[in-house]
Design an enzyme around this catalytic site. Structure first.
Site, short mmCIF file in Angstrom:
data_model
loop_
_atom_site.label_atom_id
_atom_site.label_comp_id
_atom_site.label_asym_id
_atom_site.label_seq_id
_atom_site.Cartn_x
_atom_site.Cartn_y
_atom_site.Cartn_z
N ASP A 192 0.82 -1.21 0.00
CA ASP A 192 0.00 0.00 0.00
C ASP A 192 0.86 1.26 0.00
O ASP A 192 0.73 2.13 0.86
CB ASP A 192 -0.93 -0.02 1.22
CG ASP A 192 -1.99 1.08 1.15
OD1 ASP A 192 -2.43 1.41 0.03
OD2 ASP A 192 -2.36 1.61 2.22
N GLU A 431 4.31 -7.72 6.98
CA GLU A 431 3.04 -8.35 6.65
C GLU A 431 3.16 -9.45 5.59
O GLU A 431 2.42 -9.47 4.60
CB GLU A 431 2.00 -7.30 6.23
CG GLU A 431 1.67 -6.32 7.33
CD GLU A 431 0.52 -5.39 6.99
OE1 GLU A 431 0.03 -5.44 5.84
OE2 GLU A 431 0.11 -4.61 7.88
N TYR A 484 -5.67 -3.36 13.29
CA TYR A 484 -6.54 -2.28 12.82
C TYR A 484 -8.00 -2.50 13.24
O TYR A 484 -8.91 -2.30 12.45
CB TYR A 484 -6.44 -2.15 11.29
CG TYR A 484 -5.16 -1.48 10.85
CD1 TYR A 484 -5.02 -0.10 10.90
CD2 TYR A 484 -4.07 -2.23 10.41
CE1 TYR A 484 -3.86 0.52 10.50
CE2 TYR A 484 -2.90 -1.62 10.01
CZ TYR A 484 -2.80 -0.24 10.06
OH TYR A 484 -1.63 0.37 9.67
N GLU A 520 1.85 -1.07 13.94
CA GLU A 520 0.90 -0.28 13.16
C GLU A 520 -0.47 -0.31 13.82
O GLU A 520 -0.93 -1.36 14.27
CB GLU A 520 0.75 -0.82 11.71
CG GLU A 520 1.93 -0.59 10.81
CD GLU A 520 1.65 -0.98 9.37
OE1 GLU A 520 0.45 -0.99 8.97
OE2 GLU A 520 2.61 -1.29 8.64
#
Length: 637
Positions: A192, A431, A484, A520
């Site tokens: 991303d 990731e 998240y 994150e």
């Protein structure tokens, strides 16, 4: 030096012996340096004929004199994508070509002449005067070549570079190339951030003598107030030289010296390297100076390296610097700016680190690739702790070819950054798809490779997989997780955040008995968008979500296994085009032009309160009342 430290030192010293050194270029009495930064001539191929430049031998063509190739000016260092006004350049896939002229003084004849690129994204082929000079196939890392035999001394020379940004299944990072119905070639990837490309860091010419210092390895130790600098110097050329190795303090005063190429310098009452806000004098750097001297006493070569004296240790609950537990307050970041893309931008680097100090952070991760050496230098000097990450992101399809390329990227990263006091941890990947069984042997080999090169720092993989689904955690020293809840998972449901965040982080610790860092967390936020009650994408929602995570973090800090928090992201950044991205990823605490959102002021209060609580830091005057009132209220509750 302990037996264990000696084994580690010998192992990491061998790294300099098996690979050519990649020391940062520095001028000295024995070395000259000339920058090749500036405006280069630039040409791109088209999608239907990507190898046009190779077939037509553009490395033999003078770009300034030809009418056969469309030439434009291109700045170096910079990514090329956003410099123009056309989407063809922005979205180009395949080779582009750079060329410029340079002059080599006649006085350099008899010396070794090197060309060094701090980074080319991604693959590079280099010709000098039409002759092949070197190739390199990994972005974000330096490479160099001895071009002494192919340059013209006392005259003009031509350097031509083909740069290919194509990402495939075995490149680091990975990608897929497809051809659309229109005939256009399109690059896709799962990470991303935008796949910026070009000669994005400095290019220099420099000289060394025929006998020269090729590599230096430093590992430091402490015993009470005393320091030990264990060093090893690799010399190429004659073996009849002698050495003088000296350590200088910040005032330029020589502290200690020796006359061997591998040894230990004892530093009484050493000034230790401490992270920002953990000590009144953070980021203390000595200078290690190496001189080679011939039998007549004449100086042959001289190189100086900034070093910090510190130790890193870790166990199942903590990471320590100089035997003191650390708590990371920081960010995930990107090298990203308007127009220059990932190009080295010195004013931006200074602005970023001024903001890092202003907000009270002490660390960041080089997500998701190695950062420029100038950035790393500044972090060392300021006492900013770094989780140093390889360019492997969203790794999948674990082939043997990919494994070898991944290992190569890590070898080059560790070779470059092994001596940096600010680098406290190696991150093998961001990731990766570690839910697949084949990832287990892959990451066993990756972690073994890292530890064979440097066992003085902990190793991590930054995971987004659920702890019980992951196959890499058993090999790691520290668990780093990206979470998240409230955004990608349970979007908008802030009432479940604390429970879910604690559950994930606690499970990492329970499964592997290692410390945990949340690398994150965050929410996309449009600058100036307000909504009451808070609503996703609003500045109010970002503040509310962050506050929920902080409740979870404080609970886990009390449990004793949670050692750091890093918001995603420091600043907004460009991504590939997507209906979920409005001009890029907007999770920044700062905008892309480095202005604070409301969350920056809230985060500043938290980070400085943590610095005062954990490190007894002196808070800025404008925050004293807030932190006093917050501490009093917390104590009363």
């Amino acid at each position: 030096m302990s037996k264990e430290m000696l084994i580690v030192f010998v192992a990491i010293s061998l790294l300099g012996g098996t690979e050519c050194g990649i020391l940062y270029p520095r001028a000295s009495e024995s070395r000259e340096l000339v920058t090749l930064d500036g405006l280069w001539s630039f040409a791109s191929t088209n999608d239907t004929n990507p190898f046009q430049g190779h077939v037509e031998k553009w490395y033999d063509i003078d770009f300034r004199a030809t009418d056969d190739v469309e030439i434009r000016a291109m700045p170096v260092p910079a990514s090329y994508n956003d410099v123009g006004t056309d989407s063809d350049l922005r979205d180009h896939v395949g080779p582009v070509w750079y060329q410029r002229k340079f002059y080599v003084p006649a006085s350099w004849d008899g010396l070794k002449v090197w060309i060094r690129f701090s980074s080319v994204c991604r693959a590079a082929e280099v010709w000098v005067n039409g002759e092949p000079a070197t190739t390199h196939d990994i972005g974000h890392l330096p490479f160099q070549a001895d071009i002494s035999s192919i340059v013209v001394y006392g005259g003009e020379n031509t350097i031509t570079v083909a740069v290919d940004n194509t990402l495939l299944e075995a490149t680091i990072p990975q990608g897929i190339v497809t051809t659309l119905e229109s005939g256009r070639v399109k690059q896709t990837y799962t990470f991303d951030f935008f796949n910026y490309a070009g000669i994005d860091r400095p290019v220099v010419l420099y000289t060394t003598p025929q006998t020269y210092i090729d590599d230096v390895t430093v590992i430091t130790d402490i015993d009470g107030t005393n320091g030990f600098v264990n060093y090893s110097v690799v010399v190429e050329g004659s073996d009849t030289v002698t050495a003088r190795v000296s350590l200088f303090d910040k005032t330029g005063t020589e502290v200690v010296s020796d006359t061997v190429l591998q040894g230990t310098l004892f530093v009484q009452n050493a000034n230790l390297w401490w992270p920002y806000l953990m000590d009144p004098n953070p980021g203390y750097l000595y200078t290690l100076q190496i001189q080679l001297i011939d039998p007549s006493g004449t100086l042959i070569d001289k190189y100086s390296l900034p070093i910090g004296i510190r130790t890193i240790t870790w166990d199942s609950k903590s990471v320590k610097i100089n035997d003191k537990p650390i708590y990371l307050r920081g960010f995930g970041r990107h090298e990203d700016s308007d127009i220059k893309g990932k190009g080295l931008d010195l004013p931006l680097i200074i602005r970023d680190h001024n903001l890092i100090k202003w907000i009270g952070a002490n660390s960041y991760r080089t997500s998701h690739y190695p950062y420029a050496e100038e950035i790393m230098d500044l972090a060392d000097e300021l006492g900013i702790m770094i989780i140093d990450e390889s360019p492997s992101v969203n790794t999948e399809n674990f082939t043997s070819e990919l494994l070898e390329n991944h290992k190569k990227s890590l070898t080059e990263l560790i070779q470059r950054d092994k001596n940096r006091p600010g680098v406290i941890m190696w991150s093998a990947s961001n990731e990766p798809q570690t839910e697949y069984e084949e990832s287990e042997d892959y990451y066993r080999q990756i972690v073994d490779h890292i530890k064979s090169l440097d066992a003085t720092r902990p190793v991590t993989v930054v995971n987004a997989q659920a702890p019980d689904d992951d196959h890499s955690g058993q090999f790691l020293d520290v668990a780093c997780c990206n979470v998240y809840h409230g955004w990608y998972e349970e979007p908008g449901d802030l009432d479940v955040v604390v429970t879910e965040v604690v559950k994930v982080a606690r499970r990492w610790n329970e499964l592997h008995d290692i410390p945990v860092i949340m690398t994150e967390y965050g929410a996309d936020t449009l600058e100036g968008f307000h909504y009451l009650p808070s609503y996703m994408w609003s500045e109010e929602f970002q503040n509310n979500l962050l506050s929920k995570y902080w409740q979870a973090f404080d609970q886990m800090r009390q449990e004793g296994f949670f050692v750091g928090e890093m918001i995603w992201n420091f600043a907004d950044f460009r991504t590939d085009q997507s209906f979920i991205r409005l001009g890029g990823n907007k999770k920044g605490i700062f905008t892309r032009n480095r202005q604070p959102k409301a969350s920056a002021h809230l985060l500043r209060k938290r980070y400085w309160a943590l610095a005062q609580d954990l490190d007894n830091a002196e808070v800025p005057d404008d925050l004293e009342d807030y932190i006093y009132e917050s501490t009093t209220l917390r104590d009363e509750l």
